[in-house]
Design a protein around this motif. Sequence first.
Motif, short mmCIF file in Angstrom:
data_model
loop_
_atom_site.label_atom_id
_atom_site.label_comp_id
_atom_site.label_asym_id
_atom_site.label_seq_id
_atom_site.Cartn_x
_atom_site.Cartn_y
_atom_site.Cartn_z
N MET A 1 0.85 -1.21 0.00
CA MET A 1 0.00 0.00 0.00
C MET A 1 0.88 1.26 0.00
O MET A 1 1.75 1.41 0.85
CB MET A 1 -0.88 -0.05 1.27
N VAL A 2 0.68 2.12 -0.99
CA VAL A 2 1.54 3.31 -1.09
C VAL A 2 1.04 4.40 -0.14
O VAL A 2 -0.15 4.65 -0.04
CB VAL A 2 1.49 3.87 -2.54
N ASP A 3 2.00 5.02 0.55
CA ASP A 3 1.65 6.15 1.42
C ASP A 3 1.59 7.41 0.53
O ASP A 3 2.62 7.92 0.10
CB ASP A 3 2.75 6.27 2.49
N ILE A 4 0.38 7.88 0.26
CA ILE A 4 0.19 8.96 -0.71
C ILE A 4 1.06 10.19 -0.42
O ILE A 4 1.64 10.78 -1.32
CB ILE A 4 -1.30 9.37 -0.78
N GLU A 5 1.19 10.54 0.83
CA GLU A 5 1.89 11.79 1.14
C GLU A 5 3.40 11.66 1.21
O GLU A 5 4.10 12.67 1.29
CB GLU A 5 1.35 12.36 2.46
N CYS A 31 7.84 18.41 -0.11
CA CYS A 31 6.85 17.72 -0.97
C CYS A 31 7.31 16.32 -1.35
O CYS A 31 6.64 15.63 -2.12
CB CYS A 31 6.61 18.53 -2.25
N GLY A 32 8.50 15.92 -0.87
CA GLY A 32 9.00 14.58 -1.18
C GLY A 32 9.68 14.50 -2.54
O GLY A 32 9.95 13.41 -3.05
N ARG A 255 0.02 13.33 -6.57
CA ARG A 255 0.23 12.12 -5.76
C ARG A 255 -1.05 11.29 -5.72
O ARG A 255 -1.03 10.08 -5.88
CB ARG A 255 0.65 12.52 -4.33
N ARG A 256 -2.17 11.98 -5.53
CA ARG A 256 -3.46 11.26 -5.47
C ARG A 256 -3.77 10.60 -6.81
O ARG A 256 -4.22 9.47 -6.88
CB ARG A 256 -4.57 12.23 -5.10
N LYS A 257 -3.52 11.35 -7.89
CA LYS A 257 -3.82 10.82 -9.22
C LYS A 257 -2.96 9.59 -9.54
O LYS A 257 -3.45 8.56 -10.00
CB LYS A 257 -3.59 11.91 -10.27
N THR A 267 6.04 -0.88 -11.05
CA THR A 267 5.85 0.17 -12.05
C THR A 267 5.71 1.54 -11.39
O THR A 267 6.30 2.53 -11.84
CB THR A 267 4.60 -0.15 -12.89
N PHE A 268 4.98 1.58 -10.32
CA PHE A 268 4.79 2.84 -9.60
C PHE A 268 6.13 3.43 -9.17
O PHE A 268 6.41 4.61 -9.37
CB PHE A 268 3.89 2.59 -8.37
#
Length: 284
Positions: A1-5, A31-32, A255-257, A267-268
């Motif tokens: 599970m990716v941490d969006i932020e 902003c990472g 990030r959300r998109k 891939t992500f």
Amino acid sequence: MVDIEHFPIFDAHTHFSQAYLEQGMQSYAQCGVKAGAVIYHDRDLPDFMRLMGKQRLKKWSVIYWPNWVEFGWRPDEFVKTLCADMKRYDKLGVRGLKVWKDLGMYMIHPDGKPARMDDKRFEPVWETAAKLGWWVYVHQADPTRVWKTRTGLTRDEIYARRDKVLGAWKEIAWVLCHNANDIESVKKFAALLDRFPHVISDFNRDYTEHDTLADTQAFLEKYADRVLFGPDAGMPDHRPPDFKWNWEECYLPWRRKLVSWGLSDATFRKITWENGQRLFLNGR
Ligand SMILES: [Zn+2]
């Protein structure tokens, strides 16, 4: 599970300048955005490089964006000056060149003919880029919904002229900006990547605006090594760029998109970070 932020981002296509550099870099870090490629348009590029060096911003590759309009007026001098500048800037650490829409969409020579990317007079420029091992970023078309040219050339004509140059210069590492210059079809995008194995692309358009999510996923999974996220954030013109601005206007919505596309973890990671690390950072 990716941490969006919190997932790390390599931003393969952005714009910032000497103005507010420290503040801008701080906000990118918040902003990472840990590394990337910045496309720089001003004449004070040597000063910018000095400042980048002073602030030890080694994880940013600088791409030079010359004023292509001058090719329309004084083609021979333009090419000569550009080649000399490229060699000079290479010594300062610049890593690439950006080709812009002046060629194809805007610039018209005094004889009424459009300035084109496949003009033979550019050969010394491509030769210099190849010798220096530079990236050549290419932005040659706008989305169809805002399509407007001064030259009368169609999107397909502009693509065909660009493709002639890509095909002739296989030793150059080409980066086609904004989803292969707004190709607006993952099927056409895939065909282009198949035809030119030496070409990669940065993306900042939502594929699902013109293709299904399933086709978007299949495309990104297959070409995961050859597309890099590059949201094309510029500097705001009404306020200094800070964390709030960068986060709310660009990185958080993106990030959300990116997460919403439901890609495999591998891939992500490639399109948001690893491709940039592999291709641009070389262990830096
Ligand atoms: Zn840009």
